[in-house]
Design a protein around this motif. Structure first.
Motif, PDB file in Angstrom:
ATOM      1  N   LYS A 259       0.819  -1.212   0.000  1.00  0.00           N
ATOM      2  CA  LYS A 259       0.000   0.000   0.000  1.00  0.00           C
ATOM      3  C   LYS A 259       0.856   1.266   0.000  1.00  0.00           C
ATOM      4  N   ASP A 260       2.112   1.161   0.454  1.00  0.00           N
ATOM      5  CA  ASP A 260       3.025   2.310   0.389  1.00  0.00           C
ATOM      6  C   ASP A 260       3.670   2.427  -0.987  1.00  0.00           C
ATOM      7  N   ARG A 261       4.009   1.296  -1.568  1.00  0.00           N
ATOM      8  CA  ARG A 261       4.628   1.282  -2.890  1.00  0.00           C
ATOM      9  C   ARG A 261       3.629   1.727  -3.958  1.00  0.00           C
ATOM     10  N   PHE A 262       2.367   1.333  -3.788  1.00  0.00           N
ATOM     11  CA  PHE A 262       1.331   1.670  -4.769  1.00  0.00           C
ATOM     12  C   PHE A 262       0.188   2.399  -4.049  1.00  0.00           C
ATOM     13  N   SER A 263       0.510   3.521  -3.446  1.00  0.00           N
ATOM     14  CA  SER A 263      -0.454   4.244  -2.608  1.00  0.00           C
ATOM     15  C   SER A 263      -1.664   4.731  -3.396  1.00  0.00           C
ATOM     16  N   SER A 264      -1.460   5.173  -4.639  1.00  0.00           N
ATOM     17  CA  SER A 264      -2.591   5.679  -5.428  1.00  0.00           C
ATOM     18  C   SER A 264      -3.557   4.558  -5.785  1.00  0.00           C
ATOM     19  N   LEU A 265      -3.033   3.345  -6.001  1.00  0.00           N
ATOM     20  CA  LEU A 265      -3.909   2.200  -6.257  1.00  0.00           C
ATOM     21  C   LEU A 265      -4.644   1.799  -4.983  1.00  0.00           C
ATOM     22  N   TYR A 266      -3.952   1.881  -3.861  1.00  0.00           N
ATOM     23  CA  TYR A 266      -4.569   1.541  -2.579  1.00  0.00           C
ATOM     24  C   TYR A 266      -5.743   2.474  -2.291  1.00  0.00           C
ATOM     25  N   ASP A 267      -5.587   3.743  -2.653  1.00  0.00           N
ATOM     26  CA  ASP A 267      -6.650   4.725  -2.407  1.00  0.00           C
ATOM     27  C   ASP A 267      -7.893   4.452  -3.240  1.00  0.00           C
ATOM     28  N   THR A 268      -7.714   3.793  -4.381  1.00  0.00           N
ATOM     29  CA  THR A 268      -8.859   3.510  -5.253  1.00  0.00           C
ATOM     30  C   THR A 268      -9.437   2.115  -5.029  1.00  0.00           C
ATOM     31  N   SER A 269      -8.848   1.365  -4.100  1.00  0.00           N
ATOM     32  CA  SER A 269      -9.296  -0.004  -3.870  1.00  0.00           C
ATOM     33  C   SER A 269     -10.647  -0.024  -3.164  1.00  0.00           C
ATOM     34  N   SER A 270     -11.518  -0.919  -3.599  1.00  0.00           N
ATOM     35  CA  SER A 270     -12.808  -1.084  -2.932  1.00  0.00           C
ATOM     36  C   SER A 270     -12.698  -2.035  -1.749  1.00  0.00           C
TER      37      SER A 270
END
Length: 278
Positions: free
Chosen positions: A9-20
Motif C-alpha cells: 500500500k506504500d509502494r502503490f499508494s494511489s492504487l490503494y486509495d482507489t481499492s474497494s
C-alpha cells in the motif's frame, strides 16, 4: 515481504486509495482455481476507472504479483508487524507513537473518546474529525452522487455542504448555537472547524459550564445531523425552536443520569440550567 520490506500500500499508494477492498486478505484477490503451477490470476477491485498513470502502476503491481507463490492450503490472515504476536492493540500503537520523534500525535482522541455520551454520538464525532460524514460534498467527491447534483447546503442553499459548514457555519446552524449560548449565558465566537469547537466545549467554557458542554456540544452535533437526514430522506423539516428544545431535554436526561444535577426539575433546566448545577 514481497517487496523487500516495503508494504504494497506504500509502494502503490494511489492504487490503494482507489481499492474497494483496502483491508482484504489475499484470498479475496487471488483466484485459486487458476493456480496450477502456471501464471496465477489476480483480481484487483477498484472503485473507479484508472488514470493512465495508475494503469501503468497496475501493470507493475500485477507483474510483481505474478512471481508470488501462494500456498493454497494455508489460510492467510492480517498481521501487524509491530507486534510479535501479529495482533494490533491501541495501547501498543500509542506507545510506538510516543517513542517516535517524528510522529504527530493528535490530541483530539482525548476530547472525543471517554466522554459520557452514547457510543453512536461519539462515533459521529470521530467521523466528523476524519471528514467522513457523508455530506453532499463528500458524496460527490467519492462519486457516490453524480457530479451534476447540487452540492449546496440543504439549509441555506448558499454554500457547499461540507461537514464544517453544515455543523458549524451554516446560517441555520449558527442560530441553533446562538440559542444554546444564550441559554447558558455564554458569549462565544464560533471557530473555523468542528475540531477546534470540540476543544472549546472541553476547555474553554469555564469549569462550571464545561462538564455540561461536554454533553451539550455532542448532543447538538448529533441532533443537527439527524435533522439533516430526516429532511433529505423523509422530507421532514424540524423547526429550530423544537430542535433546540429537544437538545436541552436530551442533555438534561444525560446530566441527571450522570448525577451532574442537584434536582430533577426539567422546567428549571430548560430556562436556567445553572440553578441545578453542582
Amino acid at each position: 515481504m514481497w517487496l523487500n520490506g516495503c508494504v504494497l500500500k506504500d509502494r502503490f499508494s494511489s492504487l490503494y486509495d482507489t481499492s474497494s477492498l483496502p483491508f482484504a486478505t489475499v484470498s479475496q484477490f487471488f483466484h485459486f482455481a487458476s493456480y496450477v503451477n502456471v501464471i496465477p490470476l489476480w483480481f484487483i477491485h477498484v472503485v473507479r476507472l484508472l488514470s493512465l498513470v495508475n494503469s501503468i502502476k497496475m501493470s507493475e503491481l500485477l507483474a510483481i504479483l505474478s512471481t508470488v507463490i501462494c500456498d493454497v492450503n494455508c489460510e492467510d490472515q492480517l498481521y501487524w508487524s509491530a507486534s510479535a504476536e501479529g495482533l494490533f492493540s491501541v495501547s501498543e500503537a500509542v506507545r510506538l507513537m510516543v517513542l517516535s520523534n517524528t510522529a504527530d500525535i493528535p490530541s483530539w482522541p482525548k476530547v472525543i473518546w471517554g466522554n459520557n455520551v452514547p457510543s453512536k454520538v461519539m462515533l459521529s464525532h470521530w467521523l466528523a474529525i476524519h471528514n467522513s460524514i457523508p455530506v453532499n460534498d463528500v458524496l460527490i467527491k467519492r462519486h457516490i452522487l453524480p457530479s451534476s447534483q447540487s452540492n449546496l447546503c440543504i439549509w441555506c442553499l448558499e454554500d457547499v455542504e461540507t461537514f464544517n459548514h453544515l455543523l458549524v457555519h451554516c446560517k441555520w446552524t449558527a442560530k441553533i448555537w446562538a440559542d444554546l449560548f444564550r441559554w447558558w449565558k455564554v458569549y462565544w465566537v464560533v471557530p473555523g472547524s468542528i475540531e477546534l469547537f470540540f476543544y472549546d466545549w472541553f476547555y474553554g467554557m469555564g469549569i462550571k459550564a464545561s462538564k455540561f458542554w461536554k454533553l451539550i456540544g455532542p448532543a447538538t452535533i448529533w441532533a443537527i445531523w439527524l435533522a439533516r437526514n430526516d429532511f433529505v430522506f423523509n422530507g421532514k423539516f424540524i423547526c429550530r425552536s423544537v430542535l433546540v428544545r429537544n437538545i436541552k431535554l436530551k442533555t438534561f436526561l444525560w446530566a441527571v443520569n450522570l448525577k451532574l444535577c442537584r434536582g430533577f426539575q426539567s422546567y428549571i433546566w430548560m430556562e436556567n440550567p445553572s440553578l441545578l448545577c453542582f
